[in-house]
Design a protein around this motif. Structure first.
Motif, PDB file in Angstrom:
ATOM      1  N   THR A 236      -3.078   6.952   0.342  1.00 33.77           N
ATOM      2  CA  THR A 236      -2.763   5.531   0.203  1.00 33.77           C
ATOM      3  C   THR A 236      -4.021   4.835  -0.304  1.00 33.77           C
ATOM      4  O   THR A 236      -5.134   5.369  -0.185  1.00 33.77           O
ATOM      5  CB  THR A 236      -2.343   4.906   1.547  1.00 33.77           C
ATOM      6  OG1 THR A 236      -3.476   4.930   2.449  1.00 33.77           O
ATOM      7  CG2 THR A 236      -1.179   5.677   2.176  1.00 33.77           C
ATOM      8  N   MET A 237      -3.843   3.668  -0.850  1.00 35.23           N
ATOM      9  CA  MET A 237      -4.998   2.939  -1.361  1.00 35.23           C
ATOM     10  C   MET A 237      -5.990   2.656  -0.235  1.00 35.23           C
ATOM     11  O   MET A 237      -7.204   2.729  -0.420  1.00 35.23           O
ATOM     12  CB  MET A 237      -4.544   1.638  -2.019  1.00 35.23           C
ATOM     13  CG  MET A 237      -3.532   1.825  -3.146  1.00 35.23           C
ATOM     14  SD  MET A 237      -4.139   2.859  -4.497  1.00 35.23           S
ATOM     15  CE  MET A 237      -5.035   1.657  -5.466  1.00 35.23           C
ATOM     16  N   ARG A 238      -5.455   2.400   0.964  1.00 38.28           N
ATOM     17  CA  ARG A 238      -6.326   2.096   2.099  1.00 38.28           C
ATOM     18  C   ARG A 238      -7.160   3.317   2.491  1.00 38.28           C
ATOM     19  O   ARG A 238      -8.363   3.200   2.732  1.00 38.28           O
ATOM     20  CB  ARG A 238      -5.475   1.622   3.279  1.00 38.28           C
ATOM     21  CG  ARG A 238      -6.260   1.018   4.417  1.00 38.28           C
ATOM     22  CD  ARG A 238      -5.323   0.425   5.457  1.00 38.28           C
ATOM     23  NE  ARG A 238      -4.445  -0.563   4.869  1.00 38.28           N
ATOM     24  CZ  ARG A 238      -4.788  -1.823   4.614  1.00 38.28           C
ATOM     25  NH1 ARG A 238      -6.015  -2.226   4.900  1.00 38.28           N
ATOM     26  NH2 ARG A 238      -3.919  -2.661   4.092  1.00 38.28           N
ATOM     27  N   ARG A 239      -6.528   4.504   2.534  1.00 38.04           N
ATOM     28  CA  ARG A 239      -7.253   5.715   2.900  1.00 38.04           C
ATOM     29  C   ARG A 239      -8.299   6.074   1.846  1.00 38.04           C
ATOM     30  O   ARG A 239      -9.414   6.475   2.176  1.00 38.04           O
ATOM     31  CB  ARG A 239      -6.283   6.888   3.064  1.00 38.04           C
ATOM     32  CG  ARG A 239      -5.518   6.946   4.370  1.00 38.04           C
ATOM     33  CD  ARG A 239      -6.399   7.228   5.575  1.00 38.04           C
ATOM     34  NE  ARG A 239      -7.202   8.439   5.447  1.00 38.04           N
ATOM     35  CZ  ARG A 239      -6.774   9.673   5.738  1.00 38.04           C
ATOM     36  NH1 ARG A 239      -5.522   9.850   6.167  1.00 38.04           N
ATOM     37  NH2 ARG A 239      -7.580  10.710   5.628  1.00 38.04           N
TER      38      ARG A 239
ATOM     39  N   ALA B 240      -9.793   4.046  -0.226  1.00 41.70           N
ATOM     40  CA  ALA B 240     -10.882   3.069  -0.137  1.00 41.70           C
ATOM     41  C   ALA B 240     -11.832   3.429   1.000  1.00 41.70           C
ATOM     42  O   ALA B 240     -13.062   3.353   0.853  1.00 41.70           O
ATOM     43  CB  ALA B 240     -10.311   1.677   0.064  1.00 41.70           C
TER      44      ALA B 240
ATOM     45  N   VAL C 252     -10.339  -2.183   0.055  1.00 37.34           N
ATOM     46  CA  VAL C 252      -9.110  -1.729  -0.587  1.00 37.34           C
ATOM     47  C   VAL C 252      -8.745  -2.595  -1.782  1.00 37.34           C
ATOM     48  O   VAL C 252      -8.240  -2.096  -2.795  1.00 37.34           O
ATOM     49  CB  VAL C 252      -7.950  -1.682   0.439  1.00 37.34           C
ATOM     50  CG1 VAL C 252      -7.601  -3.073   0.956  1.00 37.34           C
ATOM     51  CG2 VAL C 252      -6.726  -1.006  -0.164  1.00 37.34           C
TER      52      VAL C 252
ATOM     53  N   ASP D 229       0.828  -1.204   0.000  1.00 40.50           N
ATOM     54  CA  ASP D 229       0.000   0.000   0.000  1.00 40.50           C
ATOM     55  C   ASP D 229       0.858   1.248   0.000  1.00 40.50           C
ATOM     56  O   ASP D 229       1.753   1.397   0.832  1.00 40.50           O
ATOM     57  CB  ASP D 229      -0.887  -0.007   1.248  1.00 40.50           C
ATOM     58  CG  ASP D 229      -1.962   1.059   1.185  1.00 40.50           C
ATOM     59  OD1 ASP D 229      -2.314   1.465   0.070  1.00 40.50           O
ATOM     60  OD2 ASP D 229      -2.449   1.455   2.257  1.00 40.50           O
TER      61      ASP D 229
END
Length: 238
Positions: free
Chosen positions: A54-57, A59, A66, A4
Motif C-alpha cells: 500500500t502507499m502507506r506501507r 512510504a 505518504v 490507499d
C-alpha cells in the motif's frame, strides 16, 4: 485522490508514465526517487505479497510521508506498473536468438518461470493488462526476434508471446500453490485418500485409468518442461 491501495478510476496513462514521467520540480531536492519507491514496493511484495503493498506501507519503508509518494505514483495501479517493469530489468538477454525458434521460445519461457519464482507476486500482477515499460520492451523485442523464423505476422507473434506468458504465469501460480500444499502433510495425505476413493468407486473409469498409468517425473522442473514442450511443439505457424 484514490484511497490507499486502490487503483485510480481513470487508469494509467502509459505516455505520462513512461515517456513523460512526473517528477517534483519545486522545493528542495527530495531524499528519495521513483526508483527507490518502486524498489521498496518490490521488496515488500517479495516478502509479504501484493496485499502488503500500500502507499502507506511503502512510504514507511523509505521514511517518507505518504502524500509525497503521490507525485511519483498517484495510485497502486501505477505503482504496480512500475514494479512489473522494474523487475523485468532482471530479464535482460544479451545473446541473440539462435534461429531455432522453438528452442529460443522455450528458453524465453524458462527465463520467465525463474523470474516469476523469484517474485511470486508477479503472476497475480500480470492478470490485468499491463502496458510494457522500457525493461519489458527489451525482453519483448527479444521474444519477437526469436519468432522471426516462423514467418508469422506481427499480430500473431504478439499473440504467441501473450499466450506463452499467460501459460508461464498460470503454471507458476499453480506451482507455488502446490508447494504450499506440500508443506502440509495432512492435507496431501487427505487428497491422496480422496483420489483413491474416487478411482475405486466405479463411476470415473477414465480417471481411474489415468491414475493407474505409469507415473512421469514430478519434479517442478520436469513438469514445467513437459508442459512447455507440449505447448510450443504444437504451435501452428501456417
Amino acid at each position: 485522490m484514490p484511497r490507499d491501495g486502490e487503483p485510480g478510476a481513470t487508469g494509467v496513462d502509459p505516455e505520462q508514465l513512461w515517456i513523460r514521467p512526473t517528477e517534483p520540480r519545486r522545493g528542495r531536492k527530495p531524499s528519495f526517487s521513483r526508483e527507490a519507491i518502486t524498489a521498496a514496493a518490490v521488496t515488500l511484495a517479495d516478502a509479504e505479497g501484493l496485499e502488503a503493498v500500500t502507499m502507506r506501507r511503502v512510504a514507511a519503508e523509505i521514511g517518507a510521508g505518504v502524500m509525497s509518494l503521490y507525485s511519483y505514483a498517484p495510485d497502486k495501479e501505477t505503482l504496480l506498473e512500475l514494479m512489473v517493469d522494474h523487475v523485468c530489468g532482471e530479464l535482460a538477454v544479451t545473446d541473440p536468438p539462435t534461429g531455432d525458434w522453438r528452442a529460443d521460445l522455450k528458453a524465453v519461457a524458462h527465463l520467465q518461470r525463474a523470474h516469476m519464482l523469484r517474485h511470486p507476486w508477479l503472476p497475480a500482477a500480470l492478470t490485468t493488462r499491463r502496458v510494457p515499460g522500457p525493461n519489458t520492451l527489451v525482453f519483448l523485442e527479444h521474444a519477437l526476434a526469436a519468432l522471426r523464423p516462423t514467418g508469422l505476422d506481427g499480430a500473431a507473434k504478439l499473440e504467441v508471446f501473450a499466450q506463452l506468458t499467460a501459460f508461464v504465469a498460470g503454471h507458476v501460480a499453480h506451482e507455488i500453490a502446490q508447494a504450499a500444499a506440500a508443506r502440509s502433510p495432512d492435507r496431501a495425505a487427505a487428497e491422496a485418500r480422496y483420489l483413491a476413493a474416487v478411482a475405486a468407486d466405479g463411476h470415473h473409469p477414465e480417471l481411474a485409468a489415468a491414475l493407474a498409468a505409469p507415473g512421469r517425473p514430478v519434479t517442478p522442473d520436469a513438469t514445467f518442461a513437459r508442459f512447455l514442450n507440449r505447448l510450443i511443439d504444437g504451435l501452428d505457424t501456417d
